[in-house]
Write an enzyme that holds these catalytic residues in place. Structure first.
Site, PDB file in Angstrom:
ATOM      1  N   TRP A  74      33.192  43.294  44.679  1.00 54.07           N
ATOM      2  CA  TRP A  74      34.277  42.423  44.229  1.00 54.07           C
ATOM      3  C   TRP A  74      33.756  41.330  43.304  1.00 54.07           C
ATOM      4  O   TRP A  74      34.390  40.992  42.306  1.00 54.07           O
ATOM      5  CB  TRP A  74      35.044  41.833  45.405  1.00 54.07           C
ATOM      6  CG  TRP A  74      35.711  42.888  46.235  1.00 54.07           C
ATOM      7  CD1 TRP A  74      35.477  43.168  47.541  1.00 54.07           C
ATOM      8  CD2 TRP A  74      36.693  43.841  45.798  1.00 54.07           C
ATOM      9  NE1 TRP A  74      36.258  44.222  47.951  1.00 54.07           N
ATOM     10  CE2 TRP A  74      37.012  44.651  46.908  1.00 54.07           C
ATOM     11  CE3 TRP A  74      37.340  44.090  44.583  1.00 54.07           C
ATOM     12  CZ2 TRP A  74      37.947  45.690  46.835  1.00 54.07           C
ATOM     13  CZ3 TRP A  74      38.273  45.124  44.510  1.00 54.07           C
ATOM     14  CH2 TRP A  74      38.563  45.906  45.624  1.00 54.07           C
ATOM     15  N   ASP A  90      37.043  33.562  45.526  1.00 51.84           N
ATOM     16  CA  ASP A  90      37.855  34.690  45.975  1.00 51.84           C
ATOM     17  C   ASP A  90      37.749  34.723  47.499  1.00 51.84           C
ATOM     18  O   ASP A  90      36.704  35.061  48.042  1.00 51.84           O
ATOM     19  CB  ASP A  90      37.314  35.984  45.347  1.00 51.84           C
ATOM     20  CG  ASP A  90      37.955  37.248  45.929  1.00 51.84           C
ATOM     21  OD1 ASP A  90      38.866  37.137  46.781  1.00 51.84           O
ATOM     22  OD2 ASP A  90      37.534  38.352  45.520  1.00 51.84           O
ATOM     23  N   LYS A 122      44.887  41.302  53.366  1.00 49.09           N
ATOM     24  CA  LYS A 122      43.835  41.299  54.391  1.00 49.09           C
ATOM     25  C   LYS A 122      44.244  40.432  55.573  1.00 49.09           C
ATOM     26  O   LYS A 122      44.116  40.811  56.715  1.00 49.09           O
ATOM     27  CB  LYS A 122      42.513  40.783  53.812  1.00 49.09           C
ATOM     28  CG  LYS A 122      42.121  41.389  52.464  1.00 49.09           C
ATOM     29  CD  LYS A 122      41.664  42.827  52.577  1.00 49.09           C
ATOM     30  CE  LYS A 122      41.571  43.564  51.249  1.00 49.09           C
ATOM     31  NZ  LYS A 122      40.694  43.016  50.254  1.00 49.09           N
TER      32      LYS A 122
END
Ligand code: PLP
Length: 354
Positions: free
Chosen positions: A98, A165, A189
């Site tokens: 990511w 993030d 999530k």
């Protein structure tokens, strides 16, 4: 009974699912489904308002910050962040897939300094003692590395604006929002169904880049329009609101942090004790949210068999990401402790057979 360890979309509180289902049938007594009511209706506006206010309350967001709900997910923010914040140079910490995707997007806007990387050991640790250049426009890091099971639980000190993030550990612990210019993540999530990002942005950190920013990519557009410049993901925002109500009623992020530690301690102790298994992330950097482990070398050939065994016992979503292999149990806020215990029982029973 199923135990949902999916990495995302992921487990949500049963109560949130039931209330969302109810709203699909009849939203707020309107006789119309949440799926088909106008985002401009007088019934929907309070949903956005409450979800926004709850995030501010739960994370103690200081004055001068805006909370946004934006379609596109965390991946969209990989591009929106440099569009809004990068003039010449940005610093990024490379802790996995990511982070690398965020770095790739930033490179289209200017120079990217990779301050450190843990690629040398397949991202099983968090690099330490790196230097952040004081002339960078911002420093970006991924707080929880969903795929590798490493986490930075302490808000870092940075000489330049901090951006993170926090897709997979937001709302799992208190965060000092005042240290950040921007925090973002995908909703799927720890908050809501997929297709949406939450963004917490410091208002006066914006407007400092010289380029033209396309309307939809400019955070100021969405601030000025309260996340309703265009049609937002209405159902996802509704589910987020229910999820935030649940979170607050449970005791907020302090309580979530306690529960997360209990669950993680339970499962890591079993991984460390059980002769069949070994954890992949370095001890001090182990994530409380995504717990990764593999078969011990001498039992490697049992991997597929254990997976089948666990699935037979109701474990869902414990296959590790293809870049790590083995197993991953995602233990987000809504995961009951009983599910972790069920997984541990399953690991013990399997061990006793071998
Ligand atoms: C899941 C995830 C993403 C990607 O989210 P999308 O909403 O699918 O774009 C980005 N970063 C982290 C840390 C993630 O866990």
């Amino acid at each position: 009974m199923k135990h949902n360890f999916c990495a995302g979309p992921a487990v949500l509180p049963q109560e949130v699912i039931e209330k969302s289902a109810q709203a699909v049938n009849d939203f707020a007594g309107t006789g119309i489904s949440i799926l088909s009511i106008s985002h401009r209706s007088k019934e929907f506006q309070p949903v956005v308002d409450e979800a926004t206010a709850l995030i501010k309350e739960i994370l103690s967001v200081p004055e001068g910050y805006s909370v946004l709900f934006l379609a596109g997910g965390a991946s969209m923010e990989f591009c929106r962040v440099p569009f809004n914040f990068l003039n010449r140079k940005a610093a990024y910490l490379n802790t996995g897939v990511w982070a690398k995707k965020a770095i790739k997007e930033a490179k289209a806007f200017g120079e990217v300094i990779e301050v450190a990387s843990s690629a040398d050991k397949n991202y099983t640790y968090i690099p330490k003692n790196f230097e952040i250049p004081s002339d960078a426009d911002y420093f970006h890091f991924t707080s929880n590395n969903t795929i590798y099971g490493t986490e930075i639980r302490k808000d870092p000190d940075s000489p330049v604006p901090l951006i993170s993030d926090m897709s997979s550990d937001i709302f799992s612990r208190p965060v000092d929002v005042s240290k950040y210019s921007c925090i973002y993540g995908g909703a799927q999530k720890n908050l809501a169904p997929s297709g949406m990002a939450f963004v917490i942005v410091k208002n006066d950190a914006l407007g400092k880049v010289e380029r033209y920013i396309p309307t939809m990519l400019d955070y100021r557009t969405h601030i000025d329009n309260g996340s309703m410049f265009n049609t937002p993901p209405t159902f996802t925002i509704y589910a987020a609101m229910e999820s935030l109500r649940w979170l607050k009623a449970q005791g907020g992020v302090e309580e979530m942090a306690k529960r997360a530690k209990v669950r993680a301690d339970m499962l890591y102790s079993e991984i460390d004790r059980n002769k069949l298994f070994v954890g992949t992330a370095v001890g001090e950097d182990r994530s409380y949210m995504n717990i990764c482990w593999v078969m011990n070398e001498e039992y490697k050939e049992l991997e597929e068999d254990f997976l089948k065994f666990a699935q037979g016992k109701g474990m869902v979503g414990i296959k590790g990401h293809r870049s790590v292999g083995g197993f991953r149990a995602s233990c987000y806020n809504a995961l009951p402790e009983e599910s972790v215990q069920a997984l541990i029982d399953c690991m013990r029973e399997y061990e006793s057979k071998h």
